[in-house]
Every structure is written in structure tokens, then in C-alpha cells.
Design a protein around this motif. Sequence first.
Motif, short mmCIF file in Angstrom:
data_model
loop_
_atom_site.label_atom_id
_atom_site.label_comp_id
_atom_site.label_asym_id
_atom_site.label_seq_id
_atom_site.Cartn_x
_atom_site.Cartn_y
_atom_site.Cartn_z
N UNK A 87 47.13 31.16 92.06
CA UNK A 87 46.28 30.02 92.42
C UNK A 87 45.94 29.24 91.15
N UNK A 88 45.73 27.95 91.34
CA UNK A 88 45.18 27.15 90.26
C UNK A 88 43.71 27.49 90.14
N UNK A 89 43.19 27.48 88.92
CA UNK A 89 41.81 27.88 88.69
C UNK A 89 41.15 26.96 87.67
N UNK A 90 39.90 26.64 87.93
CA UNK A 90 39.11 25.86 86.98
C UNK A 90 37.66 26.30 87.11
N UNK A 91 36.89 26.12 86.07
CA UNK A 91 35.49 26.53 86.12
C UNK A 91 34.73 25.70 87.16
N UNK A 92 33.71 26.29 87.75
CA UNK A 92 32.97 25.65 88.83
C UNK A 92 31.79 24.85 88.27
N UNK A 93 32.12 23.87 87.46
CA UNK A 93 31.10 22.99 86.91
C UNK A 93 31.76 21.66 86.56
N UNK A 94 30.95 20.64 86.40
CA UNK A 94 31.49 19.37 85.92
C UNK A 94 31.82 19.54 84.44
N UNK A 95 32.82 18.84 83.98
CA UNK A 95 33.28 18.97 82.60
C UNK A 95 32.13 18.79 81.63
N UNK A 96 31.96 19.77 80.76
CA UNK A 96 30.94 19.72 79.72
C UNK A 96 29.54 20.10 80.17
N UNK A 97 29.37 20.51 81.44
CA UNK A 97 28.05 20.87 81.94
C UNK A 97 27.98 22.35 82.30
N UNK A 98 26.77 22.85 82.49
CA UNK A 98 26.55 24.24 82.87
C UNK A 98 26.81 24.41 84.36
N UNK A 99 26.99 25.67 84.77
CA UNK A 99 27.21 26.01 86.18
C UNK A 99 25.96 25.71 87.00
N UNK A 100 26.15 24.97 88.10
CA UNK A 100 25.07 24.65 89.04
C UNK A 100 25.51 25.17 90.40
N UNK A 101 24.90 26.25 90.84
CA UNK A 101 25.33 26.94 92.06
C UNK A 101 25.27 26.02 93.29
N UNK A 102 24.21 25.26 93.44
CA UNK A 102 24.05 24.39 94.61
C UNK A 102 25.17 23.33 94.65
N UNK A 103 25.46 22.72 93.51
CA UNK A 103 26.52 21.71 93.45
C UNK A 103 27.87 22.34 93.78
N UNK A 104 28.13 23.50 93.21
CA UNK A 104 29.43 24.17 93.41
C UNK A 104 29.63 24.54 94.88
N UNK A 105 28.59 25.02 95.52
CA UNK A 105 28.72 25.41 96.94
C UNK A 105 29.03 24.20 97.81
N UNK A 106 28.47 23.03 97.48
CA UNK A 106 28.75 21.84 98.28
C UNK A 106 30.19 21.37 98.11
N UNK A 107 30.81 21.66 96.98
CA UNK A 107 32.18 21.21 96.72
C UNK A 107 33.24 22.18 97.26
N UNK A 108 32.86 23.42 97.53
CA UNK A 108 33.83 24.44 97.97
C UNK A 108 33.98 24.43 99.49
N UNK A 109 35.20 24.76 99.96
CA UNK A 109 35.43 24.95 101.39
C UNK A 109 35.00 26.35 101.81
N UNK A 110 35.24 27.34 100.94
CA UNK A 110 34.92 28.74 101.23
C UNK A 110 34.25 29.34 99.99
N UNK A 111 33.14 30.05 100.21
CA UNK A 111 32.46 30.74 99.11
C UNK A 111 32.74 32.24 99.26
N UNK A 112 33.32 32.83 98.21
CA UNK A 112 33.62 34.26 98.20
C UNK A 112 32.68 34.89 97.17
N UNK A 113 31.65 35.59 97.67
CA UNK A 113 30.64 36.13 96.77
C UNK A 113 30.51 37.63 97.01
#
Length: 146
Positions: free
Chosen positions: A95-121
Motif C-alpha cells: 500500500x502507499x503510505x503517508x503520515x496522517x497530518x498536513x505537511x509540516x504540521x502535528x497529528x490531529x486525530x479529529x482531522x485525520x478521522x474526517x479524511x479517512x474512509x476506514x479507521x483501523x485502531x
Amino acid sequence: MNPNKIYLTQTDTTVGFLSQDYKKLNNIKNRPLEQKVLKEVDCLNTLKNFVRVPNRYKKMVRRTKKSTFIYKNGNSYRVVKDKRHLEFLKKFKWMYSTSANLTGQKFNKEWAITKADVVVEGKEGLFEGEASKIYKINNYKIKKIR
């Protein structure tokens, strides 16, 4: 499981978006659609389908953990060895992989969840970890990028 969906999961290094459609990942991160994206593979045999590892670096590629290699064709690959993440990745082989944040920013869980189709936690949750080491290799030399 649909390989073209965007999955938010804990990778071997940090929280990441994974998909077999790199354009979707670039769109989420507001990057140029044709920008190259890291490809995670489940084993060395899968890696052989994409690139030839130079003989002098085969041992290093086989043994290193949490390391990404950029090959002379400009594509980057990481062989996943983390058991939890590998369990997820084996269903797709790669699979292609990239960090779950906007470039140059810290991880924001709420933002990442809105952008994902499926959350695997898993039970350990999602957390921002240390980025992988990056090496650029060709037939004759190796250069540490990060």
C-alpha cells in the motif's frame, strides 16, 4: 476490504493514511497529485515485484527496521516488520503510505478521522511516533537522507 479506500491506522512508525491509490493520498495532504508516495510492502518477495535491490545492499534492506529506501528509479519502499501493522498490510501485500497530518504540521486525530474512509485502531490507539530513517541507494553508494 477495498484497497482504494483511505485507511487511517497506526503504522510501524507513526499514524498514517494507507491506500493503493496514491492520488487520493496526495489530495488529502494538499500535495501535487503526481508526487511520489512511499510504498509499504509486506515482505521481500513483494518488494522484488517493484524494484531490484542492488546486491551490496540486500543484507541491509533485509535486516533494517523502520527504514525507507529510495531506489535509483526515484520510488521509495519500506519492508514492514512490525507485527501489528504487518497483520493489516498482509491483506493487501502493498500500500502507499503517508503520515496522517498536513505537511509540516502535528497529528490531529479529529482531522485525520474526517479524511479517512476506514479507521483501523488497535487497543494501543493512534499515536504520533518517530519517523522512519530514509536512505537513498543506487548500485554504488548509499546516502542517509533522514
